[in-house]
Structures are given as C-alpha cells and as structure tokens.
Design a protein around this motif. Sequence first.
Motif, mmCIF file in Angstrom:
data_model
loop_
_atom_site.group_PDB
_atom_site.id
_atom_site.type_symbol
_atom_site.label_atom_id
_atom_site.label_comp_id
_atom_site.label_asym_id
_atom_site.label_seq_id
_atom_site.Cartn_x
_atom_site.Cartn_y
_atom_site.Cartn_z
ATOM 1 N N TYR A 1 7.152 -10.020 -6.210
ATOM 2 C CA TYR A 1 7.151 -10.076 -4.742
ATOM 3 C C TYR A 1 8.231 -9.165 -4.142
ATOM 4 N N ALA A 2 9.350 -9.028 -4.838
ATOM 5 C CA ALA A 2 10.389 -8.118 -4.340
ATOM 6 C C ALA A 2 9.909 -6.677 -4.390
ATOM 7 N N VAL A 3 9.303 -6.272 -5.521
ATOM 8 C CA VAL A 3 8.783 -4.910 -5.657
ATOM 9 C C VAL A 3 7.659 -4.651 -4.660
ATOM 10 N N THR A 4 6.748 -5.601 -4.538
ATOM 11 C CA THR A 4 5.591 -5.407 -3.659
ATOM 12 C C THR A 4 6.010 -5.310 -2.201
ATOM 13 N N THR A 5 7.011 -6.067 -1.806
ATOM 14 C CA THR A 5 7.526 -5.946 -0.443
ATOM 15 C C THR A 5 8.108 -4.560 -0.227
ATOM 16 N N GLY A 6 8.860 -4.050 -1.219
ATOM 17 C CA GLY A 6 9.403 -2.699 -1.098
ATOM 18 C C GLY A 6 8.322 -1.636 -1.034
ATOM 19 N N GLU A 7 7.273 -1.804 -1.833
ATOM 20 C CA GLU A 7 6.172 -0.828 -1.774
ATOM 21 C C GLU A 7 5.431 -0.932 -0.449
ATOM 22 N N ALA A 8 5.300 -2.150 0.058
ATOM 23 C CA ALA A 8 4.640 -2.328 1.355
ATOM 24 C C ALA A 8 5.411 -1.634 2.466
ATOM 25 N N VAL A 9 6.738 -1.664 2.379
ATOM 26 C CA VAL A 9 7.553 -0.943 3.365
ATOM 27 C C VAL A 9 7.224 0.533 3.331
ATOM 28 N N TRP A 10 7.230 1.127 2.127
ATOM 29 C CA TRP A 10 6.952 2.564 2.022
ATOM 30 C C TRP A 10 5.522 2.885 2.470
ATOM 31 N N LYS A 11 4.551 2.077 2.060
ATOM 32 C CA LYS A 11 3.167 2.352 2.448
ATOM 33 C C LYS A 11 2.975 2.219 3.959
ATOM 34 N N SER A 12 3.674 1.273 4.559
ATOM 35 C CA SER A 12 3.583 1.135 6.008
ATOM 36 C C SER A 12 4.163 2.354 6.704
ATOM 37 N N VAL A 13 5.292 2.859 6.193
ATOM 38 C CA VAL A 13 5.874 4.083 6.739
ATOM 39 C C VAL A 13 4.874 5.242 6.627
ATOM 40 N N LYS A 14 4.273 5.360 5.464
ATOM 41 C CA LYS A 14 3.358 6.467 5.185
ATOM 42 C C LYS A 14 2.058 6.362 5.973
ATOM 43 N N GLU A 15 1.506 5.150 6.031
ATOM 44 C CA GLU A 15 0.175 4.965 6.613
ATOM 45 C C GLU A 15 0.200 4.544 8.078
ATOM 46 N N LYS A 16 1.396 4.238 8.608
ATOM 47 C CA LYS A 16 1.556 3.857 10.014
ATOM 48 C C LYS A 16 0.686 2.659 10.385
#
Length: 430
Positions: A399-414
């Motif tokens: 869950y810690a990793v997935t939250t971090g990836e979600a942050v990056w994907k949200s930045v990328k995908e807006k």
Amino acid sequence: MRKFAVCGVSKRANDMFIRPMISTFAATSELVGLLDHDPKRFAVCKSTFPKIANVPEYDEKEFKKMVAETKPDTIIVASRDDTHVEYILMALEHDIDVITEKPMTTTARDSRRVMEAEKKSKGEVTVTFNYRYSPYHMRIKELILSGKVGRVTSVDLNWYIDTYHGSSYFQRWNRKREFSGGLSIHKSSHHFDLINWWLDQKPVEVFAFGALNYYGPESEHNPLQEDGRHCKTCQVKHECPYYTRWNSRSNSAIVKDDHIDSDEARKDGYTNYRPDQCVFDSDIEIEDTYTAAIKYDQGALLSYSINFSLPYEGYRLAINGTKGRIETTEFHAPSRVPFPVPEQTIEYFPLFGSKETINVLKQEGGHGGGDPIIQEDIFMGEDPSRPYKVLSGSKDGAYAVTTGEAVWKSVKEKQSIRIEELLHQPTYSG
C-alpha cells in the motif's frame, strides 16, 4: 541460531543489519552469506567487520547457489530498489523468510507479485519501515489509539528535505525512475506507510501535482548548460550553490556521500557507482516537488507535500479528529540547520479545552532512536509487551508503494488514481 544471508551489501545493509547481527544479537544470529554484483562491496564490508572475513561471497546471479550452500533461515534484501522484487520472490519460492528495506518494490505490479507469492510460500515478508519506530511516532500512535483525537478526519503532513540530502538523490541512481520508482516511491513510501499505520486505514484515491523545480538543466541554479559533469572534476562546481553550500574550496577532493561506508570506499568508489553526477543533467527524469490529496477508506483525508530542496530538513504534522488535534514539528539533522531549532514536542488540543504539551522520552540511535527498536523486533521477535503491532508486512509495503505510484501517475495523467485498481488489475490503463 537463526541464519541470515544478505542480498545487497550496501551501507544500509552494513549499518542496519550486519553490525547489530554480529554484535548485539550475535548469540542468536549468524551471517552465512553475502550477495552482490560488486566485489568491492564485499571488501569494504569485511574490512569494516573483520569478524565476517570467512563469510562466503556470491555474485548477484548466484542466489540459488547461495541458498543451497548456506541454507539461510532469512534473506535480508538491501540492494538497489528495483532489484528487491526478484530477491524477495526467489526467497519465497524457497520458503525462506524475507526482511526487506523500503520500498518493498518500485511498482504496484511487483508489490502484487510479492503478496501473491507470499500466499503460496511458507516464508513471510517483513518490510523495515523504521519511521514507525521513532519514539515520537509511537507516542502519536498511542494517542490516537487512546481516543484522545476521536475519529480522525484529516491529516496535514508537509515534509522538507534540505539541499544536502535532497540533491544527493539527483546525484545517484535514484534519479532514474526505472531504478527507484521516483521519489514518490523511494522516499514518500516511508511517509505514506506512517500515515496508514497511524490511521489504521487504507488509502483509496489519490490526486497529485508534481514538478521538477530545482534540479535538471532548466534549474535557475545551473551554472552551465552541459551534460555529463561530475562534482569531483567539474570546472564550474564553485559556481554551483548545491556544491559550495556543503563543500569548501580546500576540501573538495572527495565528494561527500552518506550512502558510502568508509574512507576507502569514498576514495576508490564502487563499480559503476557515481555519487557525484551533476544535479543539472538532462537525463534526470523524476520530480523534486509533490503535493497530493489522498482519501482513506474510513473517511480520513490526507493533505501531503514534499520538497527536495529546502533550507532545512524535517516535517510539520497535524492530525485532526472529532475530539481534538495533534500537532508536532521536527527538525532533522540539526547540525545542518543554520539557526537554533526547538526541542520537538507533541501538542494536543482537545476540541473543547486547553492545550497539553507532551514531552517524549528520546532514544539513542538512527532515525530518531527508531533503528535500535526495530532491530530488536527483527532479531528477537516483536516485543510481546507492546499492545499494538509496529513491524510491517508485505501488505503494508504494497500500500505504501502503490500510494507512491498513484501520486506519480496522477501527476503524469492529470487525473485521480484509485489505489485498488492500480494494485490489483493485471494491467492498469488509467
């Protein structure tokens, strides 16, 4: 006697695991194998710890051979972030327990692979989230469990990384997303795990913004538009504020690197490892600034930010609940702060009443005194007198990793990213 083999003979492996294993916990622990891609790391490790001179050494491709010859009970994984998953999976395939450094993996997909493999294995995965073990962080957990803040409604966490620490991520392998997952995973997964643990809630949805503001070729601090420079030989390093802030003109032969163990290693370096790559190179592909809004499954909301180029290091935290509020501010590495810093306390504000100031008994050791405590849990088993669980497992790591990836994907995908979709779908097409 519990037998350990270490994959990745890094400074973290030496300080966090090998040193206490052969000293404090030597009566019950034995180091039986070292695995790494670089023979120089074996030499540095053994010169630091002469007691382990006869411990067998294995190349990174010799995991199965190491297991067959040394028969470890537990594999410790402290290698580069992107390599964690393969060592974890191979250990679980052999029904061996795993202790891994954070982040557990660098992607949600690999985190899911670990959880699925663990279900089929007799081995168990432990993730060393040592931030949980800070006396201040454990006291905050206790305050929440006691009900003093009631039901947690929102959290504000602002994390600050100073120019010494922050720039180091852009000088090493961390600057490549394929190796680190980006700093929203490599660093922020620590913070997301801390929040998940405090709240005892699962993150559900993330919306984030991020940018590269301080490093890379477009930085206003870049003295020269030219790729491929290294601090040790750079002709314009004395025009670079990130260099001159921490290095004097007369003491610039060896670039400081907190991730290298000894003077010997600093002088000669490790194979294919440069801790002094230019922070203004155009191949830097990660962000240095994030803000994120995160929703949790029981209604709590997190407002999170992190910045990797600030005048001082630490964090500001506020936890709001239906019965009150907790506040605390911490300054890390006070020797690097150019002004006096106050002693950390925890302030509790009841919703209807007067403020309480809580002073926490400090502990010696790294990460605010957390390292010695987590080492006891790792090598002796969890403290049976503690009324709540602190040591982390694969689900926490995921869950810690997935939250971090979600942050990056949200930045990328807006757009907002849903955690369960990212973690559990075979392929994600947000």
